[in-house]
Design an enzyme around this catalytic site. Structure first.
Site, PDB file in Angstrom:
ATOM      1  N   HIS A  95       0.854  -1.190   0.000  1.00 14.73           N
ATOM      2  CA  HIS A  95       0.000   0.000   0.000  1.00 14.73           C
ATOM      3  C   HIS A  95       0.892   1.244   0.000  1.00 14.73           C
ATOM      4  CE1 HIS A  95      -3.728   2.231   0.570  1.00 14.73           C
ATOM      5  NE2 HIS A  95      -3.059   3.009   1.408  1.00 14.73           N
TER       6      HIS A  95
ATOM      7  N   SER B 187      25.419  53.667 -25.686  1.00 16.35           N
ATOM      8  CA  SER B 187      25.128  54.611 -24.602  1.00 16.35           C
ATOM      9  C   SER B 187      23.751  54.396 -23.995  1.00 16.35           C
ATOM     10  CB  SER B 187      25.244  56.046 -25.123  1.00 16.35           C
ATOM     11  OG  SER B 187      24.325  56.260 -26.194  1.00 16.35           O
TER      12      SER B 187
ATOM     13  N   ASP C 122      -7.570  -1.970   3.944  1.00 12.72           N
ATOM     14  CA  ASP C 122      -6.195  -1.595   4.303  1.00 12.72           C
ATOM     15  C   ASP C 122      -6.009  -1.522   5.817  1.00 12.72           C
ATOM     16  OD1 ASP C 122      -5.766  -1.303   1.543  1.00 12.72           O
ATOM     17  OD2 ASP C 122      -6.351   0.807   1.603  1.00 12.72           O
TER      18      ASP C 122
ATOM     19  N   CYS D 243      41.201  42.035 -33.151  1.00 13.24           N
ATOM     20  CA  CYS D 243      41.625  42.420 -31.804  1.00 13.24           C
ATOM     21  C   CYS D 243      43.046  41.983 -31.483  1.00 13.24           C
ATOM     22  CB  CYS D 243      40.653  41.870 -30.763  1.00 13.24           C
ATOM     23  SG  CYS D 243      40.355  40.105 -30.922  1.00 13.24           S
TER      24      CYS D 243
END
Length: 915
Positions: free
Chosen positions: A120, A644, A156, A720
């Protein structure tokens, strides 16, 4: 009643076991009992559903065990004699009832020597009844569990043999409790219980009635109805208690029934925008938004529902108002038709029935384990990675195949992404790209209506006008990214599934590489052939590299001192930081986006990127490909605009947790200040450079000339890591200069789309003007201009490749970066190698460096002493997706590429455990 401890002991004798029940759960119990040496003498289960027998019957037949299938064991309250005789014939010592939906007569329960034990899924006596797992959640229990008990004639109520308990969290559902605990632990508990019976150690502890509850079975439709008068926590518990079956139900009208699934308590910090949905019983309308259906209970508590079943049709909740839209149809290729027929065979094998386009997977009897099987078989069949949810959301055969084929084609590529944009014939092809902002999975106009012109640097014509983001647009994008990170599909998929999406994105980029390279050429001035190989080609490689990292990001276990008598263990988790902002430059628009974003997404973050204002078009085309690849809404957001305004808004935004920037050192300094003041967000900066290239007299002259020119003129000098200053040993200076000038005159300058062009226009007018001023200052300070130094007399922003020599260390052009095709040469003497290294290091930049010499010891000594993030020896510009890239000093900090790049987008959490 406290849980009963379970001894883990092997059986001292073997029992003859009858298994009464059904389901995969019972089949797994069967296998464990066989493993432990017990003899399963008979299996008693339910009738077949059509041609499909129960898994318990299948496994028993495979082991050659007797199988009995009954519709019922009783008629009019009395046991059927023939059934009882069948049962008695197997001669069982004990009955085991793992999962049984039938009423078993007491004549059977009490017949064996050891009678019967049952499973159960609750901690009895709490939650007696057939719907115990559901009620555990509906009641908000913080503990769940299971009980093995001796069957009696009550509901149960029999004596307890053993119990186990487990934690239940506020986010658990029936499925999670069952899959984490009640299924695997229940199987083991039943096997352990049989062993205890065999060993004579099984207790019989009488159940107390204190705390006992008898909960009604949730089989009837009226028990599924939501009571909207309850508080938000109770509503959340009720919905998850009925997830995934039968579903919490409400009616919007006599004609519209909703079942709600996937509830979570809403804890977001922001207000949610969306379309209102009136639900009778609620004081406030629910909101259909990008992450589901947001419900505000009458007590003010909010919960979010991710899935709905609308009149029997399952949909994602955010698509409620699209529920009646027809799904796109696909025209299948011959190979895809073969795939569909193969999938039909999988469905037939699972369902044991003929499969038509309208056959519904679940209506034909499939269960949750069948979903797992279907997903795995489709993966084995065609390598298509589906989620379980894909099955739940596409329940008919036709819908499922449509979803699978769409996924195989690269997610949602079959769906047209709508936007306002530009179509044009250029470079012998038709290209198409958006001009709007990309926020929360949609292309939208800027709030202000402002636009930025995108200019073709080859002829100075305006290509189009692009929407220009304001601070308000940036805020929308950040909040969309935050919602996607915290609540969206991106937060729920696994790392491996994340990797699959990134691989699909890379495949789409590969498919569109000519179009991307063409856009890059007309927007940034990149030579098409270079764009195809580097700008786009390396971008694709970057996405594939980091896609492979997604499921390999992991922490560590760390031995720590114990707090005796207890023991301790520390472990680390690598977690995404959250919403990341990226601000990228104009020299390699797509490649810089990819270098940063691929690592960012691989780590599990979401992102808002602001591409360079002067060339945003490939970033916007990339956003279109993200949508086609199936990346969830809000994961990638693109806000074109000025630095900006839009860039500053990202640096200042309190919900951004990481910012990655590539650009100039002065702007990087401003960004770093803003990030510190706003919320101490994590920052990585790749800034300016004045990279030294030292050429010794023992170099391979051909190689030095070729690589020295590439170090300066590659990508028009807009690079870069370009060699900002060449130090050439005085003994070879004149020869080196002569050969460089000779080769420079041969450079093919012209239309970047021409396959024979090797040098295109500078990116934009302001940069061209800066290069002219740079050269004028060099001449004024006394440097010798050997070739070039001016704008070319033709339309477009073309600047002549330039060579200066006799450049003194204190000159402006020796100290500052040009970022253009300008070679700066100074002499040095080999008699004082230390001096040339001091001169090379006498700059605040430290991005890259290079040396050409045949003397390996000298080369390695140079590499150790030069203060730069990258050192090239007898080569230059050799970057790779697996090698980390980044600078020292005022060239910034943090890394792009390689495994180290992931660290920029992860945080480490340490967890210490005492046990």
């Amino acid at each position: 009643m406290p849980p009963v401890a379970v001894p883990d002991e092997a059986p001292k004798k073997q029992l003859r076991v009858a298994i009464i029940g059904q389901s995969t759960f019972a089949a797994e119990v069967f296998k464990l009992l066989q493993r432990d040496g017990h003899e399963v003498v008979g299996v008693f289960t339910v009738l077949d559903k059509g041609n499909r027998e129960d898994p318990l019957a299948t496994i028993a037949a495979q082991y050659g065990k007797p199988v009995f299938k009954y519709k019922t064991w009783r008629v009019k309250g009395k046991v059927i004699p023939e059934v009882l005789e069948d049962y008695k014939s197997v001669g069982a010592d004990i009955n085991v009832l793992p999962f049984c939906t039938q009423f078993i007569p007491m004549e059977v329960i009490t017949y064996p020597k050891y009678q019967s034990i049952c499973y159960h899924p609750s901690i009895l006596p709490r939650h007696r009844g057939a719907s115990s797992i559901n009620w555990t959640l509906i009641e908000g229990d913080t503990t769940c569990g299971l009980t093995i008990f001796w069957a009696d004639d009550g509901l149960d109520t029999g004596p307890i043999l053993l119990q186990k308990s487990f934690p239940a969290t506020i986010d658990d559902t029936v499925d999670t409790l069952y899959n984490k605990y009640l299924y695997p632990e229940g199987i083991k508990a039943l096997a352990e219980s049989v062993n205890m019976v065999a060993n004579g150690t099984a207790p019989k502890i009488k159940q107390t009635e204190e705390g006992a509850t008898y909960d009604p079975a949730l089989f009837k439709p009226e028990t599924h109805q939501i009571d909207w008068s309850k508080g938000g926590l109770a509503l959340h518990n009720f919905i998850r208690g009925l997830d995934s079956s039968p579903g919490a139900t409400t009616s919007l009208s006599p004609d519209v029934e909703l079942k709600l699934y996937g509830s979570s308590l809403w804890q977001a910090e922001y207000e949610t925008a969306g379309e209102p949905l009136l639900i009778p019983g609620l004081e406030q309308p629910a909101i259909v938004h990008e992450a589901g259906l947001l419900i505000t209970a009458n007590d003010g508590v909010k919960l979010n529902v991710s899935r709905l079943r609308v009149n029997g049709k399952m949909i994602n909740a955010q698509n409620y108002f699209k529920a009646n839209e027809e799904k796109a149809s696909l025209e299948l290729t011959a190979e895809e038709k073969e795939f569909v027929e193969a999938v039909r065979g999988v469905w037939k094998a699972i369902l044991s029935t003929e499969v038509e386009p309208e056959t519904d997977f679940f209506a034909s009897g499939a269960g949750s384990m069948d979903v797992v099987r279907l997903v795995e078989e489709v993966k084995d069949l065609a390598g298509i990675e589906l989620l379980n949810e894909d099955v739940y959301m596409n329940t008919t055969f036709e819908e499922f195949c449509l979803a699978a084929v769409s996924r195989a084609r690269g997610g949602a590529e079959s769906e047209e992404v709508t936007y306002e944009g530009v179509e044009m014939e250029v470079n012998k092809m038709r290209i198409r790209f958006p001009t709007q902002l990309f926020i929360d999975g949609r292309f939208v106009d800027a709030e202000s209506g402002k636009t930025l012109p995108s200019v073709n640097p080859a002829d100075e014509s305006v290509i189009c006008k692009v929407q220009c983001a304001s601070a308000a647009d940036v805020d929308k994008a950040v909040r969309a990214a935050k919602a996607a990170f915290e609540e969206g599909e991106w937060s729920r998929i696994s790392a491996r599934e994340r990797g699959q999406l990134l691989f699909k994105l890379a495949d789409l980029m590969e498919k569109h590489k000519e179009e991307l390279a063409t856009i890059e050429a007309i927007d940034s001035g990149a030579v098409y052939t270079l764009a195809l190989k580097t700008h786009v080609g390396m971008s694709i490689e970057t996405w594939r590299y980091f896609a492979g990292w997604c499921d390999k990001i992991q922490g560590a276990t760390i031995p720590v001192s114990h707090a005796r008598p207890a023991r301790n263990l520390a472990l680390t988790k690598r977690e995404p930081v959250g919403v990341c902002a990226l601000i990228t430059p104009w020299n390699y628009p797509l490649m810089m986006l990819s270098w940063k974003m691929a690592a960012c997404l691989a780590a599990g973050n979401t992102v808002v990127i602001k591409p360079a204002a002067v060339c945003p078009l490939t970033a916007l085309k990339f956003a279109e490909l993200c949508a086609k690849a199936g990346l969830p809404k809000g994961v990638v957001n693109v806000v074109a605009g000025s630095g900006s305004v839009a860039g500053q808004a990202l640096a200042d935004h309190p919900l951004v947790r990481k910012l990655g920037f590539t650009g100039s050192t002065p702007v990087g300094s401003t960004i770093m200040k803003s990030c510190a003041v706003s919320n101490m967000k994590k920052v990585s900066l790749e800034l300016g450079g004045k990279s030294p290239l030292v050429i010794f007299e023992d170099c391979d002259m051909d190689k030095a000339v070729r690589n020295g020119m590439a170090a300066v003129f590659f990508n028009k000098g807009e690079n870069c890591i370009a060699a900002g200053r060449l130090f050439v040993e005085e003994t070879i200076h004149d020869e080196f200069l002569r050969r460089v000038v000779e080769e420079t005159k041969k450079i093919s300058i012209g239309d970047p789309l021409n396959r024979g062009t090797s040098h295109g226009p500078q990116n934009h007018k302001a940069h061209l003007d800066k290069l002219v001023e740079f050269c004028e200052r060099g001449v004024a300070e006394g440097a010798r201009l050997v070739i070039g130094g001016s704008r070319l007399p033709r339309p477009g922003y073309f600047f002549a490749p330039t060579v200066f020599t006799d450049v003194a260390d204190d000159m402006f052009i020796a100290q500052e970066e040009s970022f253009g095709p300008i070679m700066i040469i100074s002499k040095f003497s080999s008699k004082d190698v230390d001096a040339v290294i001091r001169r090379a290091n006498a700059t605040e930049y430290g991005l890259a460096s290079g040396v050409f010499t045949r003397d390996l010891s000298r080369a390695l000594s140079f590499a150790e002493r030069i203060d730069a993030g990258t050192v090239f020896i007898n080569t230059y510009n050799k970057t790779d997706v697996a090698a980390p890239f980044g600078g020292f000093k005022q060239s910034g900090f943090g890394k792009d590429l390689g495994q180290e790049a992931l660290n920029e987008y992860l945080k480490t959490k340490c967890i210490t455990i005492e046990y």
